[in-house]
Design an enzyme around this catalytic site. Sequence first.
Site, PDB file in Angstrom:
ATOM      1  N   ASN A   9       0.872  -1.179   0.000  1.00 51.61           N
ATOM      2  CA  ASN A   9       0.000   0.000   0.000  1.00 51.61           C
ATOM      3  C   ASN A   9       0.905   1.224   0.000  1.00 51.61           C
ATOM      4  OD1 ASN A   9      -1.777   2.074   0.508  1.00 51.61           O
ATOM      5  ND2 ASN A   9      -2.305   1.411   2.592  1.00 51.61           N
ATOM      6  N   LYS A  11       0.075   4.279  -0.219  1.00 52.84           N
ATOM      7  CA  LYS A  11      -0.514   5.486   0.400  1.00 52.84           C
ATOM      8  C   LYS A  11      -0.281   6.693  -0.528  1.00 52.84           C
ATOM      9  CE  LYS A  11       0.064   3.204   4.802  1.00 52.84           C
ATOM     10  NZ  LYS A  11       0.236   3.290   6.259  1.00 52.84           N
ATOM     11  N   HIS A  96      -9.311   1.308   5.281  1.00 57.39           N
ATOM     12  CA  HIS A  96      -8.008   1.482   5.935  1.00 57.39           C
ATOM     13  C   HIS A  96      -8.173   2.428   7.128  1.00 57.39           C
ATOM     14  CE1 HIS A  96      -3.866   2.586   6.654  1.00 57.39           C
ATOM     15  NE2 HIS A  96      -3.525   1.482   6.005  1.00 57.39           N
ATOM     16  N   GLU A  98      -6.462   4.793   8.121  1.00 59.56           N
ATOM     17  CA  GLU A  98      -6.224   6.210   7.806  1.00 59.56           C
ATOM     18  C   GLU A  98      -7.461   6.841   7.175  1.00 59.56           C
ATOM     19  OE1 GLU A  98      -2.600   5.536   5.640  1.00 59.56           O
ATOM     20  OE2 GLU A  98      -1.607   4.991   7.517  1.00 59.56           O
ATOM     21  N   GLU A 165      -4.891  -4.952  10.804  1.00 64.01           N
ATOM     22  CA  GLU A 165      -3.893  -3.892  10.944  1.00 64.01           C
ATOM     23  C   GLU A 165      -4.094  -3.170  12.271  1.00 64.01           C
ATOM     24  OE1 GLU A 165      -2.036  -2.685   6.903  1.00 64.01           O
ATOM     25  OE2 GLU A 165      -3.608  -1.269   7.425  1.00 64.01           O
ATOM     26  N   GLY A 171       3.164   2.218  10.795  1.00 61.70           N
ATOM     27  CA  GLY A 171       4.123   3.313  10.632  1.00 61.70           C
ATOM     28  C   GLY A 171       4.916   3.646  11.877  1.00 61.70           C
ATOM     29  N   SER A 204       3.980  -2.157  10.211  1.00 58.03           N
ATOM     30  CA  SER A 204       5.439  -2.245  10.356  1.00 58.03           C
ATOM     31  C   SER A 204       6.003  -3.614   9.935  1.00 58.03           C
ATOM     32  CB  SER A 204       5.858  -1.887  11.789  1.00 58.03           C
ATOM     33  OG  SER A 204       5.513  -0.544  12.075  1.00 58.03           O
TER      34      SER A 204
HETATM   35  P1  13P Z   1       3.429   0.379   7.580  1.00 56.76           P
HETATM   36  O1  13P Z   1       3.889  -0.896   6.936  1.00 56.76           O
HETATM   37  O2  13P Z   1       4.159   1.590   7.058  1.00 56.76           O
HETATM   38  O3  13P Z   1       3.390   0.280   9.064  1.00 56.76           O
HETATM   39  O4  13P Z   1       1.904   0.609   7.086  1.00 56.76           O
HETATM   40  C1  13P Z   1       1.004  -0.439   7.207  1.00 56.76           C
HETATM   41  C2  13P Z   1      -0.235  -0.082   6.487  1.00 56.76           C
HETATM   42  O5  13P Z   1      -0.971   0.803   6.876  1.00 56.76           O
HETATM   43  C3  13P Z   1      -0.552  -0.829   5.252  1.00 56.76           C
HETATM   44  O6  13P Z   1      -1.839  -0.571   4.817  1.00 56.76           O
END
Ligand code: 13P
Length: 241
Positions: A9, A11, A96, A98, A165, A171, A204
């Site tokens: 992903n 983003k 997601h 976010e 997740e 992150g 992560s």
């Molecule tokens: P990270 O791998 O940067 O922690 O992000 C995970 C994520 O949100 C994948 O959708």
Amino acid sequence: MRKIVIAGNWKMYKTQRESSEFLQAFMPQLESTPQEREVVLCPPFTALSAMSTSLHGSSVQLGAQNIHWENSGAYTGEISGEMLTELGVRYAIVGHSERRQYFGETDETVNKRLIAAQRHGLIPILCVGETKQERDADETEALISNQLAKDLVGVDQKKLVIAYEPIWAIGTGDTCEALEANRVIGLIRSQLKVADVPIQYGGSVKPNNIDELMSQPEIDGVLVGGASLEPDSFARIVNYK
Ligand code: 13P
């Protein structure tokens, strides 16, 4: 046999040019990747068209980071299923954290987007997971149960991927312990009607923890943010041992 799905992903990272540079370095590293591993890249919408051309005939699938529930209409800033399928997109990330946290996505809109994705023949990747506060208050199981119950109403579980997740792991470099991710994913599976829904872990995921995560019996793949942006790092993840 449950399918293994390894998705990146991206983003809000990478221009079209940067996406092409990524593919040039990444694709040659897939030569000995076992065929049963489905590799999916979810770039920003602006890179989908060029990536679709570059990936034509390859084993790598394209995914979108969102999809609107209507086929068309006055929905500024949104994207429809037809716009995605025209470009050869096969997956769509839905719900997601976010999107839920910063853009007001609710279980109701997540549900509508899941149904729309399937109506267009896309496989949605539904994201669920708890905050640190919810984990500390022992609410993880109840929260995820509630998300699944609301998000999956009317959804065909035979055409679905789920990503667990935990928000506190996204992150932060603070990966969920492999055994704990395995436990929660087992709980998610116990709530599903279809036994072989692929369930990913995300948060992560890095080259140095992928082997342990993928050795867990319940974990069918990963949804990778930061570590999918760099070709060598994502190639190491896809080629986990
Ligand atoms: P990270 O791998 O940067 O922690 O992000 C995970 C994520 O949100 C994948 O959708």
